[in-house]
Structures are given as C-alpha cells and as structure tokens.
Design a protein around this motif. Sequence first.
Motif, mmCIF file in Angstrom:
data_model
loop_
_atom_site.group_PDB
_atom_site.id
_atom_site.type_symbol
_atom_site.label_atom_id
_atom_site.label_comp_id
_atom_site.label_asym_id
_atom_site.label_seq_id
_atom_site.Cartn_x
_atom_site.Cartn_y
_atom_site.Cartn_z
ATOM 1 N N ALA A 1 -7.123 35.421 5.438
ATOM 2 C CA ALA A 1 -5.905 36.012 5.998
ATOM 3 C C ALA A 1 -5.790 35.706 7.488
ATOM 4 O O ALA A 1 -4.699 35.421 8.005
ATOM 5 C CB ALA A 1 -5.919 37.529 5.768
ATOM 6 N N ARG A 2 -6.899 35.728 8.206
ATOM 7 C CA ARG A 2 -6.887 35.475 9.641
ATOM 8 C C ARG A 2 -6.422 34.051 9.955
ATOM 9 O O ARG A 2 -5.670 33.825 10.906
ATOM 10 C CB ARG A 2 -8.288 35.695 10.223
ATOM 11 N N TYR A 3 -6.889 33.084 9.150
ATOM 12 C CA TYR A 3 -6.560 31.684 9.428
ATOM 13 C C TYR A 3 -5.387 31.156 8.599
ATOM 14 O O TYR A 3 -4.998 30.000 8.753
ATOM 15 C CB TYR A 3 -7.789 30.810 9.183
ATOM 16 N N GLY A 4 -4.844 31.998 7.719
ATOM 17 C CA GLY A 4 -3.702 31.579 6.916
ATOM 18 C C GLY A 4 -4.026 30.443 5.968
ATOM 19 O O GLY A 4 -3.263 29.479 5.843
ATOM 20 N N CYS A 5 -5.179 30.560 5.285
ATOM 21 C CA CYS A 5 -5.608 29.508 4.366
ATOM 22 C C CYS A 5 -6.091 30.136 3.068
ATOM 23 O O CYS A 5 -6.111 31.359 2.919
ATOM 24 C CB CYS A 5 -6.718 28.664 4.998
#
Length: 244
Positions: free
Chosen positions: A44-48
């Motif tokens: 979620a933090r890196y959008g992956c």
Amino acid sequence: MPSEASGDRKRSLHETIRSDIEGSIVSGAWQPGSQIPFEQDLAARYGCSRMTVNKVLTELSRAGLIERRRKAGSFVRRPSSQSAVLKIVDVRREVEALGLPYHFEILRRAVRPAIKADQPLLAVSAGTPVLDITCRHFAARRPFCLEDRLINLSAVPEVADEGFATLSPGAFLVSRIPWSTAEHRIRASAADAAAAEVLLVAPGSPCLVVERRTFDQDRPITHVRLVYPGDGHEMVARFAPTGG
C-alpha cells in the motif's frame, strides 16, 4: 501486454523498495530483531502488488538481512556475533574426545502425524508427518546420553526410510541436511522413571537437558531433547570482553 516503459517502472520500483529497506537496516533505523512492516502495508505504501514486495523480501532474506517467519512476519536478522555461542556438536565427537569408544542404539522409531503436543516443539501443524525417534548413546559400556528427536518429514522426506545403521539421527542430519538457524535451551532436571531406566541412574538423579530446534530459513527441520547424567557432563563456552 505491458509496455517497455511499464517494465522499466516495475524494475525501478522493485529497486526502490529494496534500497529503502536495506537503508533502514544498515543505518540502524530498524534494529536487529525488530519487525518490519507487513507485505500488505508495504504494498500500500509503494502502490504496488504484494508479489513485488514478496520478491524484495525474499531477496533480502537470501542476502541475510532479514528473517521471515511463517504467520509472524519479517524481522531484521541479528548479526552472527549475537548468536548463541553453542555449536551443534555430534555426540560421537563428545564421547571420542574423552578417549572412549562410542556406539549408539535406536530404542524406538515411528513415522506418525504430528499431534498437538508436538506443535510447540517442532512448530508444525497437527497432521504434518514426523519421524519420532529415541536413541541411546554410549561411552564405552556406560550410557552417555538419551536422545528424543522429532524430524519434520515435510521438510526432509528422504529421512522417512533412513535406518540410521551407521550414523545416529543427529549425525545424519548434520551431514546431509542444510540448516540456517538453531535455538538452544539448557536446563537442569531430575531424571524421571523412563530416563532413569535408560541412563541406568536412580530416579530423581540430576541431569543436564539440552533442547535444540533447527530451521532452514522458516522451515522447521528437527527438535531434539538430549538428556545427560549430571555427574558426567558440563557445558563450556569461551568468550571475551566486549567493552560494555
């Protein structure tokens, strides 16, 4: 089909995640033993995708920077200088170091599904196939050590048909099966009736008990309980001042 630019972005994101985590570990921001964010949180933090994060964590585990524990998450690996000073020593070598002849005998051997009582010992779920084996080691004609061992057959299935004709279970595992981490527990205990009978000592006699679990990454390999008559064995560790 993803474009070349999309592929470049994925590779760059993979490298960014790995670089960020490595930086936090190397800089000391994440101390040895501390838990790192869960896969879903990093995704979620890196959008992956979680798959991308999983690949990064797998690489870091192989590099020895983190330790992955099933159902518990990932943790910063402690440096080897902080690991236990005890080594996995073959009982045969212990006996031969005393200048005495060594032999062993298998007292009990059974392949069975793991039960609830095995779970805290071997860290496997109920029903997992295990080899339950009891072995007595001798120094000359005197019992030297009683060994009770569980082996996780889902991790090392080739052991299921091993007869241990020439090598004891412990010696066989050390020589054939890779392991990455080990955990020792040492305590004093009084010999119960079963141990006293095998070791030829009086019930209630003082004994030294060494329990050890070994793992290959996060896969449990074996749990062993070694019981030594207290008047014939001691544990020795050599260490030096650390300046603390």
